[in-house]
Write a protein that holds these residues in place. Structure first.
Motif, mmCIF file in Angstrom:
data_model
loop_
_atom_site.group_PDB
_atom_site.id
_atom_site.type_symbol
_atom_site.label_atom_id
_atom_site.label_comp_id
_atom_site.label_asym_id
_atom_site.label_seq_id
_atom_site.Cartn_x
_atom_site.Cartn_y
_atom_site.Cartn_z
ATOM 1 N N ALA A 190 0.836 -1.207 0.000
ATOM 2 C CA ALA A 190 0.000 0.000 0.000
ATOM 3 C C ALA A 190 0.869 1.254 0.000
ATOM 4 N N ALA A 191 1.956 1.227 0.764
ATOM 5 C CA ALA A 191 2.831 2.404 0.835
ATOM 6 C C ALA A 191 3.424 2.714 -0.539
ATOM 7 N N ALA A 192 3.857 1.664 -1.262
ATOM 8 C CA ALA A 192 4.440 1.878 -2.591
ATOM 9 C C ALA A 192 3.390 2.422 -3.559
ATOM 10 N N GLU A 193 2.193 1.816 -3.514
ATOM 11 C CA GLU A 193 1.129 2.223 -4.434
ATOM 12 C C GLU A 193 0.701 3.675 -4.169
ATOM 13 N N ASN A 194 0.542 4.012 -2.896
ATOM 14 C CA ASN A 194 0.165 5.389 -2.547
ATOM 15 C C ASN A 194 1.199 6.383 -3.086
ATOM 16 N N ALA A 195 2.486 6.014 -2.978
ATOM 17 C CA ALA A 195 3.549 6.917 -3.430
ATOM 18 C C ALA A 195 3.494 7.090 -4.947
ATOM 19 N N VAL A 196 3.253 5.993 -5.690
ATOM 20 C CA VAL A 196 3.147 6.103 -7.155
ATOM 21 C C VAL A 196 1.975 7.013 -7.508
ATOM 22 N N ALA A 197 0.860 6.844 -6.800
ATOM 23 C CA ALA A 197 -0.337 7.624 -7.119
ATOM 24 C C ALA A 197 -0.098 9.119 -6.925
ATOM 25 N N ARG A 198 0.817 9.482 -5.994
ATOM 26 C CA ARG A 198 1.079 10.921 -5.836
ATOM 27 C C ARG A 198 2.405 11.330 -6.490
ATOM 28 N N ASP A 199 2.869 10.492 -7.418
ATOM 29 C CA ASP A 199 4.049 10.819 -8.224
ATOM 30 C C ASP A 199 5.333 10.960 -7.421
ATOM 31 N N HIS A 203 2.400 -18.595 -6.718
ATOM 32 C CA HIS A 203 3.610 -17.821 -6.417
ATOM 33 C C HIS A 203 4.310 -17.411 -7.715
ATOM 34 N N ALA A 204 4.371 -18.351 -8.670
ATOM 35 C CA ALA A 204 5.054 -18.051 -9.937
ATOM 36 C C ALA A 204 4.343 -16.913 -10.666
ATOM 37 N N GLU A 205 3.001 -16.984 -10.668
ATOM 38 C CA GLU A 205 2.224 -15.904 -11.310
ATOM 39 C C GLU A 205 2.503 -14.562 -10.652
ATOM 40 N N ILE A 206 2.527 -14.575 -9.331
ATOM 41 C CA ILE A 206 2.718 -13.324 -8.591
ATOM 42 C C ILE A 206 4.122 -12.773 -8.824
ATOM 43 N N ARG A 207 5.102 -13.669 -8.886
ATOM 44 C CA ARG A 207 6.480 -13.213 -9.161
ATOM 45 C C ARG A 207 6.555 -12.523 -10.522
ATOM 46 N N GLU A 208 5.802 -13.045 -11.502
ATOM 47 C CA GLU A 208 5.830 -12.445 -12.837
ATOM 48 C C GLU A 208 5.270 -11.012 -12.774
ATOM 49 N N ILE A 209 4.192 -10.831 -12.000
ATOM 50 C CA ILE A 209 3.621 -9.475 -11.908
ATOM 51 C C ILE A 209 4.569 -8.550 -11.153
ATOM 52 N N LEU A 210 5.224 -9.071 -10.128
ATOM 53 C CA LEU A 210 6.210 -8.250 -9.402
ATOM 54 C C LEU A 210 7.266 -7.728 -10.370
ATOM 55 N N GLN A 211 7.686 -8.607 -11.262
ATOM 56 C CA GLN A 211 8.686 -8.218 -12.261
ATOM 57 C C GLN A 211 8.149 -7.093 -13.143
ATOM 58 N N GLY A 212 6.895 -7.247 -13.573
ATOM 59 C CA GLY A 212 6.264 -6.221 -14.400
ATOM 60 C C GLY A 212 6.160 -4.895 -13.669
ATOM 61 N N MET A 213 5.838 -4.954 -12.371
ATOM 62 C CA MET A 213 5.732 -3.724 -11.585
ATOM 63 C C MET A 213 7.096 -3.051 -11.457
ATOM 64 N N ALA A 214 8.141 -3.859 -11.283
ATOM 65 C CA ALA A 214 9.491 -3.306 -11.161
ATOM 66 C C ALA A 214 9.863 -2.569 -12.448
ATOM 67 N N GLU A 215 9.485 -3.153 -13.593
ATOM 68 C CA GLU A 215 9.788 -2.504 -14.876
ATOM 69 C C GLU A 215 9.009 -1.201 -15.024
ATOM 70 N N ALA A 216 7.724 -1.218 -14.637
ATOM 71 C CA ALA A 216 6.906 -0.005 -14.721
ATOM 72 C C ALA A 216 7.498 1.097 -13.848
ATOM 73 N N GLN A 236 9.803 1.818 -1.193
ATOM 74 C CA GLN A 236 8.735 0.987 -0.635
ATOM 75 C C GLN A 236 8.502 -0.250 -1.488
ATOM 76 N N PHE A 237 8.557 -0.085 -2.823
ATOM 77 C CA PHE A 237 8.334 -1.246 -3.682
ATOM 78 C C PHE A 237 9.430 -2.282 -3.471
ATOM 79 N N GLN A 238 10.674 -1.794 -3.379
ATOM 80 C CA GLN A 238 11.773 -2.753 -3.173
ATOM 81 C C GLN A 238 11.575 -3.538 -1.880
ATOM 82 N N ALA A 239 11.151 -2.822 -0.843
ATOM 83 C CA ALA A 239 10.911 -3.505 0.438
ATOM 84 C C ALA A 239 9.794 -4.534 0.281
ATOM 85 N N PHE A 240 8.730 -4.157 -0.452
ATOM 86 C CA PHE A 240 7.600 -5.068 -0.675
ATOM 87 C C PHE A 240 8.039 -6.281 -1.484
#
Lengths: 437, 146
Positions: free
Chosen positions: B20-29, B78-91, B37-41
């Motif tokens: 939530a902390a990472a997402e909130n930060a992205v939402a406020r640029d 878990h494998a599916e979630i890891r793939e999305i984590l990777q996508g989020m890191a790229e974004a 926060q994302f790295q910690a998550f």
């Protein structure tokens, strides 16, 4: 392990719930058109058109969405699949899809044949559904989650039974005394027993999940739905007691209190959410909770109102509960369920790379959902204001409210179709179960 | 009796807070906070999966003989979630807020349903099956943080 129940593979193919979700908005559209053509729905809740509109919303709209959502959600939250989900989905779709308009036609024309046919079709849709989810609810290894949904299903069957007795009486098949009392029970078991207890049971799981809020307090999850059941039983007790002037009170009070407790606790949890991003689904939920509080307060003072206000207040109560509370929550859920399922089935069916398929927010873009929320909110304000405004203005307000109800239903339909189109365009197949590649 | 449930459910909640902390930060640029926060998550979530996959699941499978059961489903998710984590890191790297928030929404739905299934069904089963060694298992899982 086939019965581990933990896999999404055991959910039905996307097409099964989607068929129900895509048909549902046609019913508020139909109800709005009826109300525009026959404005005497505003005089009392007992006119043919009022009863027709009510049942189009409860059975056609809310019923279809809830049925679709349950078929999809139960395997996940209970870890136990619904048997024959595809078949049950078809039965429910046909039963509600034909039964609700059949019944509505019966009310409009005062025609026994349609009332009976509509009721039979509804039973044909709802009984197999209840049996199938009962199996899932009995076999589950998560009884804490299952209890509210068990109570709600029981309430659905009681509602259906009471409704059948009433339909038979209206059709002249058998005599029923105290038709109005029985109608009050039918409405209480349907709205508070089935709709509200189900929403409560689902909220315990999804409110913390969607917004990252704290969990509901243990005293709420442990006692609230039982308090409601007690309230419903008291409310249903024979009404010939001498010791209380208004003998609905012992049942009505715990029911009103339960509504307020649930709504206030939910709003407080949502205020403490960790996720602070804008979210229309959350706005739908909050609008739903505020409406529920207002409905409960109106219900509590209903008998104290001057007789001249009674009929209009009863209609406003129906609008608050059905459109303000139930429809708002149902819409808030749909806007999470449909884009997620579209994404999930697409991903597992095609095995596509993440970037090659639309994510949830692309499946259903926020601005489209926001438009629906605005239409819905404006509809509520206008319909609730109508009886308070002076004559010509009130009429305009009611008609404008119905136009917005129709507009909102169409926006919802187009929004859901947007997700469906993207799903198909990227190679998704509606009839195929999700299968991990 | 509920050592495993308690420990791993608390770990879920910890991950949620970071998400939530990472997402909130992205939402406020606020990309700097978002990245931290994302790295910690990301680290916390992957560590949680490793705790389950390398310690809890093998112990559960050995004790119950359910080697094709719920743990297989959980590993797949878990494998599916890891793939999305990777996508989020790229974004995040490309400062693409729309893509990040869209994936975050998707991840949250998957992750919370996954957690729900673990907390309602798998962990209670594990608590039951591994009651005699739960203290030791929790200690091993904690030591992975090392």
């Amino acid at each position: 392990m086939a019965d581990s129940g933990l896999s999404y593979d055991q959910g039905p193919p996307f097409g099964a719930p989607l068929r129900l979700f895509l048909t549902a908005p046609l019913f508020p559209l139909l109800a709005a058109c009826l109300g525009l053509v026959m404005p005497d729905w505003q005089t009392t809740r007992w006119t043919g058109v009022s009863l027709a509109m009510t049942h189009l919303i409860t059975l056609g709209y809310l019923g279809m969405v809830m049925l679709g959502a349950l078929l999809q959600m139960l395997p996940v939250v209970l870890g136990s699949p619904v048997p024959a989900a595809r078949l049950v989905g078809w039965c429910g779709w046909l039963g509600l899809g034909l039964g609700a308009p059949g019944l509505a036609l019966g009310f409009l024309l005062g025609e026994p044949l349609w009332l009976v046919a509509g009721t039979l079709l509804l039973a044909l849709g709802l009984v197999p559904f209840s049996i199938a989810i009962a199996v899932s609810l009995i076999k589950t290894r998560a009884p804490r989650v299952a209890w509210p949904i068990r109570l709600a299903t029981l309430a659905l069957l009681i509602t259906l039974a009471l409704g059948s007795v009433l339909a038979g009486a209206l059709s002249g098949l058998w005599p029923v005394q105290a038709l109005a009392d029985l109608t009050a029970l039918h409405a209480a078991w349907g709205l508070l027993g089935w709709v509200l207890i189900l929403v409560i049971g689902v909220a315990y799981q999804v409110v913390p999940m969607l917004q990252i809020t704290p969990d509901y307090p243990a005293w709420v999850t442990r006692w609230l739905t039982w308090l409601m059941l007690a309230g419903l039983l008291l409310y249903s007790a024979p009404s010939s007691t001498d010791w209380l002037p208004n003998n609905d009170l012992p049942g009505a009070l715990p029911l009103c209190a339960s509504c307020v407790v649930f709504a206030v606790v939910t709003l407080r949890l949502q205020a403490r959410r960790r996720r602070r991003i804008a979210d229309v689904s959350l706005d739908f939920w909050r609008l739903g909770m505020v409406s529920l509080i207002l409905a409960a307060l109106l219900f509590a003072v209903l008998h104290g109102l001057p007789a001249a206000w009674m009929a209009a207040a009863e209609i406003s109560l129906g609008i608050l509960f059905l459109l303000g509370f139930a429809a708002s929550v149902v819409q808030g859920m749909l806007y999470k369920i449909v884009p997620f399922l579209a994404w999930f089935h697409l991903k597992t069916q095609t095995g596509a790379r993440l970037g090659a398929i639309p994510n949830m927010k692309q499946m259903l873009p926020e601005p489209l959902v926001r438009q629906h929320f605005r239409l819905h909110l404006a509809m509520l304000i206008l319909l609730l204001a109508a009886p308070i405004l002076p004559a010509p203005l009130g009429q305009v307000s009611a008609s404008a409210g119905l136009l917005l109800l129709a507009g909102g239903a169409m926006r919802l339909e187009l929004n859901l179709r947007h997700a469906k189109t993207l799903f198909l365009r990227h190679g998704g197949r509606l009839g195929q179960a999700a299968e991990n590649k | 009796m509920h050592d495993i449930s308690h420990y791993l459910s608390t770990d879920h909640a910890h991950c949620d807070t970071l998400f939530a902390a990472a997402e909130n930060a992205v939402a406020r640029d606020d990309w700097r906070t978002a990245t931290t926060q994302f790295q910690a998550f990301d680290i916390a979530t992957r560590l949680h999966f490793t705790r389950e996959e390398s310690i809890l699941f093998p112990a559960f499978e050995a004790r119950t003989g359910m080697s094709h059961g719920p743990t297989v489903v959980m590993r797949g998710e878990h494998a599916e979630i890891r793939e999305i984590l990777q996508g989020m890191a790229e974004a995040l790297l490309g400062k693409d807020a729309d893509s990040y928030l869209g994936l975050a929404e998707t991840l949250l739905m998957l992750l919370r349903q996954h957690n729900l299934k673990e907390e309602q069904i798998l962990y209670p089963l594990a608590d039951q099956a591994l009651a005699d060694s739960s203290g030791e298992l929790v200690r091993d899982m904690k030591s992975l943080a090392g």
